[in-house]
Motif scaffolding. Structure first.
Motif, PDB file in Angstrom:
ATOM      1  N   GLN A  39      -8.648  -8.771   0.249  1.00  0.00           N
ATOM      2  CA  GLN A  39      -7.303  -8.325   0.316  1.00  0.00           C
ATOM      3  C   GLN A  39      -5.915  -8.979   0.101  1.00  0.00           C
ATOM      4  O   GLN A  39      -4.575  -8.223  -0.209  1.00  0.00           O
ATOM      5  CB  GLN A  39      -6.774  -7.739   1.752  1.00  0.00           C
ATOM      6  N   THR A  64      -4.760   1.843   5.364  1.00  0.00           N
ATOM      7  CA  THR A  64      -4.339   2.179   6.844  1.00  0.00           C
ATOM      8  C   THR A  64      -3.608   1.684   8.432  1.00  0.00           C
ATOM      9  O   THR A  64      -4.214   0.268   7.984  1.00  0.00           O
ATOM     10  CB  THR A  64      -5.268   3.471   7.225  1.00  0.00           C
ATOM     11  N   SER A  77      -3.185  -3.047  -9.441  1.00  0.00           N
ATOM     12  CA  SER A  77      -3.390  -1.774  -8.826  1.00  0.00           C
ATOM     13  C   SER A  77      -2.827  -0.506  -8.953  1.00  0.00           C
ATOM     14  O   SER A  77      -1.751  -0.931  -9.030  1.00  0.00           O
ATOM     15  CB  SER A  77      -3.418  -2.899  -7.521  1.00  0.00           C
ATOM     16  N   PRO A 103      -4.140  -3.634  -1.780  1.00  0.00           N
ATOM     17  CA  PRO A 103      -6.066  -3.189  -1.755  1.00  0.00           C
ATOM     18  C   PRO A 103      -6.673  -2.359  -2.972  1.00  0.00           C
ATOM     19  O   PRO A 103      -5.639  -2.875  -3.850  1.00  0.00           O
ATOM     20  CB  PRO A 103      -4.690  -1.539  -0.754  1.00  0.00           C
ATOM     21  N   SER A 104      -7.715  -2.598  -2.600  1.00  0.00           N
ATOM     22  CA  SER A 104      -8.403  -2.319  -3.874  1.00  0.00           C
ATOM     23  C   SER A 104      -8.595  -1.119  -4.283  1.00  0.00           C
ATOM     24  O   SER A 104      -9.125  -0.301  -5.217  1.00  0.00           O
ATOM     25  CB  SER A 104      -9.721  -3.174  -4.312  1.00  0.00           C
ATOM     26  N   ASP A 105      -9.449  -0.257  -3.462  1.00  0.00           N
ATOM     27  CA  ASP A 105     -10.312   0.990  -3.406  1.00  0.00           C
ATOM     28  C   ASP A 105      -8.654   2.259  -3.367  1.00  0.00           C
ATOM     29  O   ASP A 105      -8.588   3.375  -3.685  1.00  0.00           O
ATOM     30  CB  ASP A 105     -10.946   1.016  -3.974  1.00  0.00           C
ATOM     31  N   ALA A 106      -8.221   1.964  -2.259  1.00  0.00           N
ATOM     32  CA  ALA A 106      -7.029   3.344  -1.426  1.00  0.00           C
ATOM     33  C   ALA A 106      -6.078   2.254  -0.601  1.00  0.00           C
ATOM     34  O   ALA A 106      -5.943   1.095   0.038  1.00  0.00           O
ATOM     35  CB  ALA A 106      -8.313   3.866  -0.307  1.00  0.00           C
ATOM     36  N   THR A 107      -4.797   3.062  -0.304  1.00  0.00           N
ATOM     37  CA  THR A 107      -3.540   2.689   0.146  1.00  0.00           C
ATOM     38  C   THR A 107      -4.749   2.089   1.676  1.00  0.00           C
ATOM     39  O   THR A 107      -5.474   2.639   2.009  1.00  0.00           O
ATOM     40  CB  THR A 107      -2.787   3.156   0.025  1.00  0.00           C
ATOM     41  N   GLU A 122      -6.545  -0.387   9.631  1.00  0.00           N
ATOM     42  CA  GLU A 122      -7.188  -1.810   8.956  1.00  0.00           C
ATOM     43  C   GLU A 122      -6.119  -2.294   8.460  1.00  0.00           C
ATOM     44  O   GLU A 122      -6.696  -4.203   8.381  1.00  0.00           O
ATOM     45  CB  GLU A 122      -7.250  -0.805   7.104  1.00  0.00           C
ATOM     46  N   PHE A 128      -2.495   0.762  -6.252  1.00  0.00           N
ATOM     47  CA  PHE A 128      -1.472   0.783  -4.684  1.00  0.00           C
ATOM     48  C   PHE A 128      -0.601  -0.289  -4.258  1.00  0.00           C
ATOM     49  O   PHE A 128      -0.235  -1.310  -4.319  1.00  0.00           O
ATOM     50  CB  PHE A 128      -3.200   1.092  -3.659  1.00  0.00           C
ATOM     51  N   GLN A 129      -0.175   0.827  -3.020  1.00  0.00           N
ATOM     52  CA  GLN A 129       0.950  -0.715  -3.292  1.00  0.00           C
ATOM     53  C   GLN A 129       0.805  -1.534  -2.072  1.00  0.00           C
ATOM     54  O   GLN A 129      -0.291  -1.430  -1.137  1.00  0.00           O
ATOM     55  CB  GLN A 129       1.535   0.730  -1.775  1.00  0.00           C
TER      56      GLN A 129
END
Lengths: 799, 357
Positions: free
Chosen positions: A738, A774, A705, A768-772, A777, A707-708
């Protein structure tokens, strides 16, 4: 089978040495078990004469002897009462080893008197004889000669193992025949001519109708006016050498012929036979025979016996009876030479538990012609030693059907053994062994084995005879053809599983044990086993009388033994079979272990930690992981089987399949096994674990991944009886996609949260799979988790 | 510009005398901080004439550079000293023992079976298995052992209680019934080994009621006794790791092979010890032979076209000889001290690439 070298030479004209003969015997398939060569131990001992005897000045019981050692005068101190001037006796010279006292003779000084050797008693030479003093030899004994030569002891004793198929080699002549065929000498001829006899035997046979099948041939002769006494000296020596105690000439002759020709005989004192008939028949039920070994035997109606009108007095082929047996005063002898059914003799011998030399030979099969062909030789032998007159032969039985014809293709020898052997050589070997070989038109042979080789009945047997005599050293060395250019594993996928588990468990700190597959039925019952079908008819002991339903009880025994030796920290496992029934599929493979004491050892930094239920749970999970089953897919069904602590155990379920169990052993079970410390155990049925489908060798593409990941902690208060696993399930269900990792980092029970409640703190990792993620979220995920847990576990978030 | 020269000398002196990083930082602030002496000198430049400003600016900047350089130098020195001091205080006695760990060993029987498997694997064998509770037929009859044979007696063979049909199941007395099972279920070629538990009704110093055997069976076109010889010699030499090990084939008798051979290896005995290798004595190590035509027939093979060899060895005996284990009974006692003494490390994998001796 024991015999002496000179005895063998009676039948074998050979110039071979003892060593060559013994190597020959081994190459023929007669394993040499022992060679006793008296010459080896006693070769230094020689004949001397005492010239003069003086009392020892310092010791009342000792004498100082002057000894003539072939011209040299030796001073020897001797304590024997019979040491006297003029006595010829045996000297153990300085430097010789005396076997009877396990000493090497040294030049010595005995209370001030020099002594140069030792004068010997029989016992010091490990020989039979009066050992009250030193050996007394006859006047004519020659000074300087070797004692073993003088006493004719120079005859090595050879003991060989005869394989059960070679009944013909349970006689010295049979062994000589084998050796001669292999070129170790020439078989001497035996005078097998008939001996007509001079009168009709006053005793004759009567064979019962129902015994014809098991009594193919019996002959007998009457010997009138024999003189029984001690057997000749040469015979006594040989019988002693092979472990037969000489009794009286007539008995000794039967034993001698048995060893010499492999032909057991039975001798009746004819005067003790009531009437003129010996009946060969089946025993009456419960018919009693008081046998020559002075024991009474009770026969059953399937046993073959011989007797007169007063009843049976010979268990056919096994042992004669006292009533009609030979005594020192026997004047008239009736001698039986028989062939009985080997199976009948074996069965009877087994039921009566009699192990006799006769039975041994009868049950391995005798020369089918011998009741007739050896009758003359044996009669003359008896007469030579005991005198008397020989009767005509009396016989019953249709004869042994020993004749066989085997169609043999000599080419088979090469085909089966790889040995190239000329056909003439092959047929010569067979002929030397007594086989008759006839050549057919089509390159095949008709081979007829001799009467004494009832073990040979097929082509492969003939090949064995041929290569046995030719020598197994002629076998070529040919590697097996390669089966594949690609290396194949020796293990199947399934067979590899225990191999992997073994290494994993040992790496985890458990010692591998191997225990018996059986155990005490009383213990098996405690582990859901012990059914009658799995108990042994003939166990070694009641401790080992039942096939094990589980390995755990055996390991508990092993643990107990180790504890009794003072070991405290014990970790043992075994991989092996367990049995649930007698069918093939009732045997399954288990992997079980027991642990007690510390699982983590204490030291200067940290305290020790005792074994607990989570150690064995971990091992069960590791077992599953090793077998490619994810431990996440396992469910715990509580409690485990009844031998576990009901509150500290579980059965491990993979869907609907129980693959094993783990927990602390029930205190009552521990008491049964006399174990005083807590024990954790696991028990996995390897067969129950589904075989994972073999994946392709290549791995799925690695996609990390970008993302963090984020960590979040939650603490929930819930009822004590709600399981931790249901809490984790509820958490996971709320954010399946997640949550990449989940763990419990605290469990609390106490005043802060009230009676009947517990608090469990959970740490999750979100990826996360496609974006960090928020903030919104993350908040949403948290809310979902809390809601899910509140609903499914009736829990509240701890404030 | 006397001031600036003075400041330079003063700060350079202070820097060189700074005894720790904290002091050095104070000097740095006093000199180059927002309100530091040098910064103040710089702020005066604005009031100067352009020419003088350029000249003074150059001088001040040069001083600033020199001070920065001196500060960095001193910082490195002091930092190094500070670290050394810290490391000195962190010193511990590494002669103290490390943390205790649990460790364990593989049973020598398992190791021996792996070694046997590794060697035969290289010759194209695979492992076959069979049940330990057998039928009389598989264990005896099909192997040409007649009903009256002494091996079938209760003092040799363990029997279970008779089943509904009256048949008494036997605990297999050898691994040979797997030969029968394999030949009855498979067409040649066959090349198998069968390591496993076997049972005989014996219990004394040299017999155990349970022990392990490894059977071998090779069936294939033109497989003869020369193949048997090479296979077993190669095995013995590989297993004991003695290239020149003498191996002797002796005629013998087994009901299920014809011709039969017993196999001995060379050894010598010195001072009560046993050494495997060329010597003046022999040790019996296994039994073998060409599969008896009757056994082939019993399995539905035609002996006139199908042949092969079989062998059997005692695994305990092999382990005892190879590893110098004196007592058979100790194998099953699970004495941890024994297991530790004779056992093997789990990462010590027996294989032809890793070595088996």
């Amino acid at each position: 089978m024991k015999f002496t070298l000179n005895w063998l030479r009676d039948h074998l004209d050979t110039s071979c040495s003892l060593n060559e003969i013994c190597e020959g015997l081994v190459s023929l398939g007669h394993e040499v078990e022992e060679i006793i060569d008296p010459a080896k131990n006693l070769s230094d001992f020689r004949i001397v004469e005492i010239r003069d005897v003086n009392p020892h000045p310092e010791a009342d019981r000792l004498k100082v002897c002057s000894v003539d050692d072939n011209g040299t005068l030796l001073q020897i101190v001797c304590g024997a009462p019979n040491a006297r001037a003029g006595l010829k006796t045996v000297l153990a010279p300085v430097g010789s080893y005396v076997p009877g006292i396990d000493i090497v003779i040294k030049k010595s000084n005995i209370r001030g008197q020099e002594s140069n050797g030792m004068l010997c008693a029989f016992s010091e030479l490990e020989l039979d004889g009066n050992s009250d003093g030193i050996i007394e030899l006859a006047e004519h004994a020659e000074i300087g000669t070797s004692y073993i030569e003088h006493a004719d002891l120079n005859d090595p004793i050879i003991e060989i193992a005869i394989t059960p198929n070679r009944g013909d080699c349970l006689g010295v002549r049979g062994i000589a025949r084998d050796l001669s065929a292999a070129g170790f000498g020439k078989l001497k001829s035996l005078d097998a001519s008939e001996c007509s006899g001079v009168f009709d035997s006053p005793i004759h046979w009567e064979l019962a109708q129902d015994c014809k099948e098991i009594v193919p041939r019996v002959t007998g002769r009457f010997f009138r006016n024999v003189s029984n006494g001690d057997c000749p000296n040469w015979m006594e020596k040989r019988l002693n050498a092979v472990g037969q105690r000489p009794i009286s000439a007539l008995v000794d002759i039967t034993n001698y012929i048995m060893i010499d020709l492999g032909r057991p005989l039975h001798a009746f004192d004819a005067d003790k036979i009531n009437g003129d008939t010996l009946f060969i028949r089946r025993a009456e039920n419960e018919e009693k025979i008081f046998a020559l070994n002075e024991k009474e035997y009770t026969c059953t109606s399937d046993m073959l016996v011989i007797g007169d009108k007063d009843g049976a007095d010979d268990i056919a082929g096994i042992m004669g009876g006292q009533r009609t047996g030979i005594s020192n005063t026997t004047k008239n002898l009736f001698l039986e030479i028989a062939v009985f059914d080997p199976v009948n003799v074996a069965t009877t011998g087994r039921s009566l538990n009699i192990h006799s030399d006769a039975r041994y030979r009868f049950e391995r099969g005798l020369d089918g012609e011998s009741p007739d062909s050896l009758s003359g030789y044996i009669a003359r032998f008896v007469q030579k030693i005991c005198g008397g007159e020989i009767s005509h032969v009396v016989s019953v039985g249709d004869g042994v059907k020993w004749q066989r014809k085997i169609t043999f293709k000599p080419e088979l020898t090469r085909q089966l053994t790889g040995i190239e052997l000329a056909h003439t050589e092959q047929s010569n070997i067979l002929k030397d062994l007594g086989f008759v070989v006839k050549h057919n038109q089509d390159n095949s042979w008709e081979v007829m084995p001799p009467a004494w080789r009832n073990d040979v009945d097929g082509e492969a047997d003939l090949v064995e005879e041929i290569v046995r005599i030719a020598g197994y050293d002629k076998l070529p060395m040919v590697s097996l053809p390669a089966t594949s250019v690609v290396a194949k594993p020796v293990y199947s996928h399934e067979q590899l599983r225990p191999v992997l588990l073994r290494r994993m468990l040992v790496s985890a700190g458990l010692y591998e044990a191997v225990t018996f597959s059986f155990m005490a039925q009383s213990d098996a019952v405690l582990f859901d086993g012990g059914e009658e079908a799995l108990t042994l008819v003939n166990p070694i002991s009641s401790e080992l009388d039942c096939m094990r339903p589980s390995i755990v009880p055996n390991l508990l025994q092993a643990l107990s033994r180790n504890m009794n030796r003072g070991t405290k920290n014990i970790r043992l496992f075994e991989i092996g079979p367990v049995f649930h029934g007698t069918k093939e599929t009732d045997q399954t493979l288990s992997c079980s272990g027991v642990l007690s004491g510390d699982f983590q050892y204490g030291d200067w930094q940290s305290n020790a930690r005792s074994v607990d239920v989570f150690d064995v749970k971990k091992i069960m999970e590791q077992i599953c992981e090793t077998l490619s089953i994810s431990s996440h897919s396992l469910m715990m069904k509580t409690p485990g089987p009844k031998w576990f602590h009901p509150g500290q155990s579980a059965t491990m379920m993979l869907g609907k399949i129980a693959i094993g169990s783990f927990g602390m052993i029930h205190p009552e079970i521990l008491r049964e096994f006399d174990i005083k410390a807590p024990v954790a155990a696991f028990d996995c049925s390897i067969n129950a674990v589904p075989k994972t489908r073999k994946k392709s060798v290549a791995r799925a593409l690695f996609k990390p991944s970008a993302f963090q990941t984020v960590e979040r902690d939650f603490a929930f208060v819930l009822d004590q009886n709600v399981s931790a696993s249901s809490l984790l399930r509820a958490v996971k269900a709320a954010a399946k996609e997640q949550i990449s990792d989940i763990g419990i980092f605290d469990v609390y029970e106490g005043d802060e949260i009230g009676h009947g409640k517990k608090s469990i703190a959970v740490k999750i990792q979100l990826t996360p799979s496609d974006a960090t993620f928020t903030e919104a979220e993350l908040q949403q995920i948290s809310n979902d988790i809390i809601k899910s847990v509140e609903k499914q576990c009736l829990a509240t978030l701890r404030g | 510009m006397a001031d600036i020269d003075y400041l330079k000398e003063k700060f350079l002196s202070d820097i060189s005398q700074a005894s720790d990083l904290e002091q050095l930082n104070e000097i740095k602030i006093a000199a180059l901080g927002k309100k530091g002496a040098i910064s103040e000198e710089l702020s005066k430049l604005g009031k100067m004439a352009a020419d003088a400003r350029r000249e003074a600016g150059q001088i001040i900047n040069s001083v600033k550079q020199d001070l920065n350089y001196a500060l960095n130098e001193r910082h490195a020195t002091l930092a190094k000293q500070a670290l050394e001091k810290k490391l000195e205080t962190e010193k511990i006695d590494v002669s103290l023992p490390s943390r205790p760990s649990v460790h364990a060993k593989i049973h020598p029987l398992s190791r021996t079976m792996e070694e046997i498997s590794a060697i035969f694997s290289d010759m194209g064998f695979v492992i076959a298995e069979g049940p330990e509770i057998e039928t009389d037929e598989h264990n005896f009859t099909a192997l040409n052992i007649p009903p009256e044979h002494p091996a079938r007696q209760e003092h040799d063979t363990f029997y279970l209680k008779p089943d509904e049909s009256g048949e008494r199941p036997v605990l297999r007395t050898h691994t040979s019934p797997v030969q029968i099972r394999t030949m009855r279920s498979k067409e040649p070629p066959i090349r198998i080994i069968v390591p496993g538990r076997t049972y005989r009704s014996d219990h004394d110093a040299t017999h155990s009621p349970m022990f392990h055997q490894c059977e071998g069976l090779v069936i294939g076109p033109n497989i003869h006794m020369g193949h048997l010889k090479a296979t077993l010699i190669d095995f013995c030499r590989s297993f004991f790791g003695v290239v020149e090990l003498p191996v002797r084939f002796r005629p013998s008798y087994f009901p299920f092979t014809e011709p039969s051979a017993e196999v001995d290896i060379g050894c010598s005995r010195e001072d009560g010890g046993l050494k495997i290798g060329a010597g003046d004595d022999w040790l019996e190590i296994l039994g073998s032979g060409m599969v008896n035509p009757r056994v082939l027939e019993n399995c539905g093979y035609d002996p006139s076209t199908t042949q092969g060899f079989a062998f059997g060895m005692g695994i305990e005996r092999l382990a005892m000889l190879k590893y110098g284990i004196p007592d058979l009974r100790t194998f099953y006692d699970s004495d941890l001290r024994w297991l530790h003494h004779y056992g093997f490390m789990p990462h010590d994998v027996a294989g032809l690439h890793t070595g088996i001796v």
